[in-house]
Design a protein around this motif. Structure first.
Motif, mmCIF file in Angstrom:
data_model
loop_
_atom_site.group_PDB
_atom_site.id
_atom_site.type_symbol
_atom_site.label_atom_id
_atom_site.label_comp_id
_atom_site.label_asym_id
_atom_site.label_seq_id
_atom_site.Cartn_x
_atom_site.Cartn_y
_atom_site.Cartn_z
ATOM 1 N N ASP A 50 -9.566 -0.411 -3.300
ATOM 2 C CA ASP A 50 -8.838 -1.760 -3.072
ATOM 3 C C ASP A 50 -7.383 -1.340 -2.592
ATOM 4 N N TYR A 51 -7.194 -0.929 -1.108
ATOM 5 C CA TYR A 51 -5.893 -0.385 -0.516
ATOM 6 C C TYR A 51 -4.956 -1.309 -0.289
ATOM 7 N N ASN A 52 -5.378 -2.603 -0.276
ATOM 8 C CA ASN A 52 -4.364 -3.800 -0.298
ATOM 9 C C ASN A 52 -3.576 -3.634 -1.591
ATOM 10 N N LYS A 53 -4.447 -3.483 -2.853
ATOM 11 C CA LYS A 53 -3.725 -3.482 -4.178
ATOM 12 C C LYS A 53 -2.840 -2.334 -4.286
ATOM 13 N N MET A 54 -3.411 -1.023 -3.793
ATOM 14 C CA MET A 54 -2.488 0.111 -3.974
ATOM 15 C C MET A 54 -1.465 0.027 -3.016
ATOM 16 N N ALA A 55 -1.291 -0.734 -2.109
ATOM 17 C CA ALA A 55 -0.013 -0.657 -1.030
ATOM 18 C C ALA A 55 0.967 -1.555 -1.856
ATOM 19 N N SER A 56 0.489 -2.435 -2.787
ATOM 20 C CA SER A 56 1.357 -3.164 -3.602
ATOM 21 C C SER A 56 1.997 -2.470 -4.740
ATOM 22 N N TRP A 57 1.862 -1.075 -4.861
ATOM 23 C CA TRP A 57 2.529 -0.259 -5.847
ATOM 24 C C TRP A 57 3.627 0.581 -5.082
ATOM 25 N N VAL A 58 3.553 0.321 -3.698
ATOM 26 C CA VAL A 58 4.509 1.299 -3.057
ATOM 27 C C VAL A 58 5.885 0.415 -2.741
ATOM 28 N N ASP A 59 6.778 1.148 -2.945
ATOM 29 C CA ASP A 59 8.202 0.472 -2.675
ATOM 30 C C ASP A 59 8.380 0.378 -1.043
ATOM 31 N N TYR A 60 9.586 -0.474 -0.542
ATOM 32 C CA TYR A 60 9.691 -0.552 0.632
ATOM 33 C C TYR A 60 10.100 0.704 1.339
ATOM 34 N N GLU A 61 9.443 1.030 2.512
ATOM 35 C CA GLU A 61 9.676 2.584 3.071
ATOM 36 C C GLU A 61 8.825 3.343 2.402
ATOM 37 N N GLY A 62 8.018 3.237 1.390
ATOM 38 C CA GLY A 62 7.155 4.160 0.948
ATOM 39 C C GLY A 62 5.967 4.463 1.501
ATOM 40 N N GLN A 63 5.177 5.723 1.137
ATOM 41 C CA GLN A 63 4.300 6.001 1.941
ATOM 42 C C GLN A 63 2.938 6.337 1.129
ATOM 43 N N MET A 64 1.950 5.706 1.604
ATOM 44 C CA MET A 64 0.490 6.184 0.953
ATOM 45 C C MET A 64 -0.286 7.033 1.827
ATOM 46 N N CYS A 65 -0.748 8.255 1.180
ATOM 47 C CA CYS A 65 -1.226 9.379 1.761
ATOM 48 C C CYS A 65 -2.769 9.476 1.340
ATOM 49 N N LEU A 66 -3.651 9.533 2.247
ATOM 50 C CA LEU A 66 -5.223 9.893 1.788
ATOM 51 C C LEU A 66 -5.523 11.194 1.700
ATOM 52 N N LEU A 67 -5.830 11.724 0.573
ATOM 53 C CA LEU A 67 -6.224 13.271 0.573
ATOM 54 C C LEU A 67 -7.747 13.412 0.462
ATOM 55 N N ALA A 68 -8.366 12.390 0.254
ATOM 56 C CA ALA A 68 -10.051 12.197 0.219
ATOM 57 C C ALA A 68 -10.446 11.507 1.191
ATOM 58 N N LEU A 69 -11.515 11.998 2.056
ATOM 59 C CA LEU A 69 -12.042 11.198 3.037
ATOM 60 C C LEU A 69 -13.441 10.637 2.635
#
Length: 350
Positions: free
Chosen positions: A257-276
Motif C-alpha cells: 500500500d504505497y499511499n499508506k507508506m507515503a503517510s510515514w514520510v515527512d514533508y520533503e521526504g523521499q520514498m525509494c523503491l529498491l525491489a521491482l
C-alpha cells in the motif's frame, strides 16, 4: 587469443518456466582483451533470479543460468587487464559489460547499469546475439571492470550478497547524501532489508524497521533498528506517521500500500523503491503533491558504488546473514526463497 580453463561451462539452467533447474553446458564466449574468466566458489540467490526463472519481468531467454552474486578466483585474463591478477578473489554483481566510454551519458557519471550498451550478468544479449549466463555454474566470463576485488576482511560466502543486495541498498544512501541523524525507514526485512538496516545504522541514522509481524522484531533491533513498526497494528502506524526523511522499500509484494507508506514520510521526504514489482504502482498523486513528498527508484550500483559498499562493509563489520547450501541443492534453495523461509540470503557453494 587467451585460452581459459573453462571453454565449456556447466551450470544449473532454467530451460522453461515452471520447471526445476537442471544441469546444462554452454560454450563460453571467447576471452576478449579486457575480459576475465572466474572459477566460481559461491553465488547468492537473489529475488531477481526467481523473477527471471518465472518470466515475471518479461520473456526469459531460455535456457538461462541465473545468479549475479558471484564470488570466485580469476583463472584467465585478457592482454589489456592489468588491475587483476590470476588467483585474485573477485566478485561480480548484476552487470557483466558496459561501454565505459567517456562520452556515454551513463558510464561517464558512474551510472554503468544504465549504459545503453550494458549487458546484465544473465538473460541479456551481447551484440553478437549470445545470451549472458550467470553464477549458478562452475565459471563465468565478464568484462574485467565488472569483477571487483574482495576485501580480505570479508569471507567469500558473506561477500556474495554484498555484490547485489549490498550496493542496491547502499547506493541510494550514498547518492542522496544520507547522513548522521537522518530518519530512515526500511520496508521488508529480507535479503535487502536486513542489510539496509545495517548500512543506515553505520551512517548514524535513526532507523525504523517496518514488517508485517513481530517475528523479526528482536533481530531488527540487533541489526541496527532503533524503532520497530508492525504495519498490521494501528497503534504502531500512528507512531510512524510523518516520522521519516527517507523510506527504502525492499518489498515488491503486490499487496504493498504505497499511499499508506507515503503517510510515514515527512514533508520533503523521499520514498525509494529498491525491489521491482511485477505490477504497476497504485498511488494517489495528491498524496505526493499535497505532502511535498517524492517517490523514485534505484537500480543496482555502478563499479565505484560496489567498491564503496565492500570497503564500507569491511570497515563497519556489516555482514549478511546467510544460509549455505551446496550448488547441487540449488532447487531446494530456490524453493526456500519462494516460501519465504530464508534468514536472509541463501549462498550456493561449489
Amino acid at each position: 587469443m587467451v585460452d581459459g580453463k573453462f571453454n565449456n561451462i556447466t551450470g544449473w539452467a532454467a530451460k522453461q518456466n515452471g520447471t526445476p533447474l537442471e544441469p546444462w553446458t554452454y560454450e563460453a564466449r571467447p576471452i576478449g582483451t579486457k575480459d576475465v574468466e572466474i572459477q566460481i566458489q559461491c553465488c547468492g540467490i537473489c529475488g531477481s533470479d526467481i523473477h527471471t526463472i518465472d518470466s515475471g519481468w518479461g520473456k526469459t531467454n531460455h535456457p538461462v543460468i541465473v545468479g549475479h552474486e558471484i564470488i570466485g578466483k580469476v583463472t584467465a585474463k585478457g592482454d589489456e587487464v592489468s588491475h587483476l591478477q590470476i588467483g585474485d578473489l573477485v566478485g561480480v554483481g548484476a552487470q557483466a559489460f558496459g561501454c565505459l566510454e567517456s562520452d556515454c551519458r551513463a558510464c561517464s557519471r558512474g551510472l554503468e547499469p544504465h549504459c545503453p550498451k550494458g549487458v546484465f550478468t544473465y538473460n541479456a544479449k551481447y551484440p553478437d546475439g549470445k545470451v549472458s549466463q550467470g553464477g549458478y555454474a562452475e565459471a563465468v566470463r565478464v568484462n574485467s571492470h565488472f569483477a571487483i576485488r574482495i576485501p580480505s576482511e570479508i569471507s567469500p560466502q558473506e561477500a556474495a550478497p554484498l555484490m547485489c543486495a549490498g550496493p542496491t541498498v547502499f547506493t541510494p544512501m550514498l547518492r542522496k547524501g544520507v547522513k548522521k541523524g537522518d530518519r530512515v525507514g526500511v520496508v521488508g526485512i529480507g535479503g535487502l532489508g536486513h542489510l539496509a538496516l545495517q548500512f543506515a545504522r553505520a551512517l548514524g541514522c535513526e532507523v525504523t524497521a517496518f514488517s508485517s509481524s513481530d517475528n523479526k522484531k528482536e533481530e531488527c533491533l540487533k541489526l541496527g533498528a532503533t524503532k520497530f513498526i508492525n504495519i498490521k497494528k494501528e497503534e504502531d502506524l500512528k507512531k510512524a506517521k510523518m516520522s521519516l526523511d527517507y523510506l527504502y522499500i525492499t518489498s515488491n509484494a503486490k499487496s504493498n500500500d504505497y499511499n499508506k507508506m507515503a503517510s510515514w514520510v515527512d514533508y520533503e521526504g523521499q520514498m525509494c523503491l529498491l525491489a521491482l514489482p511485477e505490477n504497476n504502482l497504485d498511488i494517489n498523486p495528491r498524496t505526493l503533491i499535497k505532502g511535498s513528498k517524492y517517490i523514485g527508484g534505484s537500480l543496482i550500483g555502478g563499479i565505484k558504488d560496489i567498491e564503496k559498499t565492500l570497503s564500507f562493509a569491511a570497515e563497519h563489520n556489516i555482514r549478511p546473514i546467510i544460509e549455505k547450501m551446496p550448488m547441487s541443492k540449488v532447487n531446494e534453495g530456490i524453493q526456500s526463497v519462494r516460501d519465504g523461509k530464508v534468514r536472509y540470503r541463501v549462498v550456493l557453494e561449489n
